[in-house]
Enzyme design. Structure first.
Site, PDB file in Angstrom:
ATOM      1  N   SER A  46      -3.556   3.859  -3.478  1.00 39.54           N
ATOM      2  CA  SER A  46      -2.126   3.536  -3.489  1.00 39.54           C
ATOM      3  C   SER A  46      -1.721   3.265  -4.931  1.00 39.54           C
ATOM      4  O   SER A  46      -2.065   2.212  -5.488  1.00 39.54           O
ATOM      5  CB  SER A  46      -1.847   2.302  -2.620  1.00 39.54           C
ATOM      6  OG  SER A  46      -2.131   2.578  -1.268  1.00 39.54           O
ATOM      7  N   LYS A  55       4.224   5.329   0.775  1.00 32.62           N
ATOM      8  CA  LYS A  55       3.394   4.128   0.851  1.00 32.62           C
ATOM      9  C   LYS A  55       4.109   2.926   0.220  1.00 32.62           C
ATOM     10  O   LYS A  55       4.061   1.809   0.747  1.00 32.62           O
ATOM     11  CB  LYS A  55       2.050   4.363   0.149  1.00 32.62           C
ATOM     12  CG  LYS A  55       1.132   3.129   0.108  1.00 32.62           C
ATOM     13  CD  LYS A  55       0.793   2.603   1.504  1.00 32.62           C
ATOM     14  CE  LYS A  55      -0.012   1.299   1.455  1.00 32.62           C
ATOM     15  NZ  LYS A  55      -1.383   1.487   0.972  1.00 32.62           N
ATOM     16  N   LYS A  89       0.328  -5.868  -6.264  1.00 27.27           N
ATOM     17  CA  LYS A  89       0.214  -4.599  -6.973  1.00 27.27           C
ATOM     18  C   LYS A  89       1.166  -3.560  -6.404  1.00 27.27           C
ATOM     19  O   LYS A  89       1.862  -2.849  -7.138  1.00 27.27           O
ATOM     20  CB  LYS A  89      -1.235  -4.091  -6.900  1.00 27.27           C
ATOM     21  CG  LYS A  89      -1.506  -2.796  -7.643  1.00 27.27           C
ATOM     22  CD  LYS A  89      -1.513  -1.572  -6.741  1.00 27.27           C
ATOM     23  CE  LYS A  89      -2.675  -1.559  -5.782  1.00 27.27           C
ATOM     24  NZ  LYS A  89      -2.718  -0.294  -4.999  1.00 27.27           N
TER      25      LYS A  89
END
Length: 294
Positions: A95, A170, A238
């Protein structure tokens, strides 16, 4: 059976690789740490570098933590790019930044190879159960070639669009998850502070329009005070950084995403970076000076 390379054998990568071996495929693997014994026993071959993995494989899967990690795996001196030959397919299931993904794809395409960005949702549980949701960006032809492998690792596999679109999906997923965790936390905190039984409130809400997977799973975590990950707050930080930085590049404002990130930051400041992301509720509780179920 395809010759597959797999780079990155962490919490997610190890069970994903195991499912590919279970599907009858030969795997060449590389990881910074010692390769898990279970994969070796199942027949995985260890390569000394990412380049060696690429040389030995038709399809190379990367599953590492963040954008700089993917860039290093692909393009450092002994990276994947150094071992590629025309016609191979690189699949990044990490990701990472959608913008960087487009750049990485262009560099791999220039070598005569296809590139798919295919981040996943479902966590360690989904990786082990081969029930991951997989969001893919890239060409239809490359997707069709890799689809049987995706089916060994996930249940909901969608080609969203071109390179970068999988990562964008995502990021969107992580925005929705974070904001829903925040909403569930506020709702259960309000109910508990008002004197209602939060467990019964959650049970009632599960039968209505407010029902969600996050209310079901993470609401229970909040009530039972069970914040072992799961999915760590630092990883969700993140992902929200990716959302906010992408928004800045696109000239967008994502105010609620920024608030969710600040709540995660507050948790991290209280030594909670390794809590499950449902632990965001602790930041709300600190501000309220009240704990759910108190």
């Amino acid at each position: 059976m395809a010759k597959i390379g797999f780079i990155g054998l962490g919490i997610m990568g190890t069970p994903m690789a195991a499912n590919l071996i279970g599907g009858g495929h030969a795997l060449t693997v590389h990881t910074r740490r010692k390769a898990p014994q279970g994969l070796l026993d199942a027949g995985a071959r260890v390569a000394a570098s990412a380049a060696e993995v690429a040389k030995a494989s038709d399809i190379i899967i990367v599953m590492v933590p963040d954008t700089p990690d993917v860039e290093a795996v692909l393009f450092h001196e002994h990276g994947v790019a150094a071992g590629l030959s025309k016609g191979k397919i690189v699949v990044d299931m990490s990701s990472i930044s959608p913008m960087a993904t487009k750049e990485f794809a262009a560099r791999i395409n220039a070598l005569g190879c296809e590139y798919l960005d295919a981040p996943v949702s479902g966590g360690e549980v989904g990786a082990k159960a081969a029930s991951l949701t997989i969001m893919v960006g890239g060409s239809q032809a490359a997707f069709d070639t890799v689809k049987p492998l995706f089916d060994l690792m996930g249940k909901n596999v969608t080609l969203v669009g071109g390179n970068g679109d999988g990562q964008t999906t995502k990021v969107a997923n992580q925005i929705i998850v974070a904001l829903t965790i925040e909403a569930v936390g506020e709702a259960l905190l309000l109910a508990s502070k008002a004197g209602a039984d939060p467990a019964k409130v959650r049970q009632a809400l599960m039968g209505g329009f407010a029902s969600s997977r996050i209310l079901e799973v993470h609401g229970e975590r909040m009530i039972k005070r069970s914040f072992d990950p799961g999915f760590r707050i630092e990883l969700h930080q993140k992902d929200l950084n990716l959302a906010l930085s992408t928004a800045r590049q696109l000239g967008l404002s994502l105010p609620s995403t920024a608030v969710a990130q600040e709540l995660f930051n507050a948790c991290a400041a209280h030594d909670g970076a390794a809590w499950d992301h449902s632990g965001m509720v602790r930041a709300l509780e600190i501000m309220a000076n009240f704990e759910i179920g108190q």
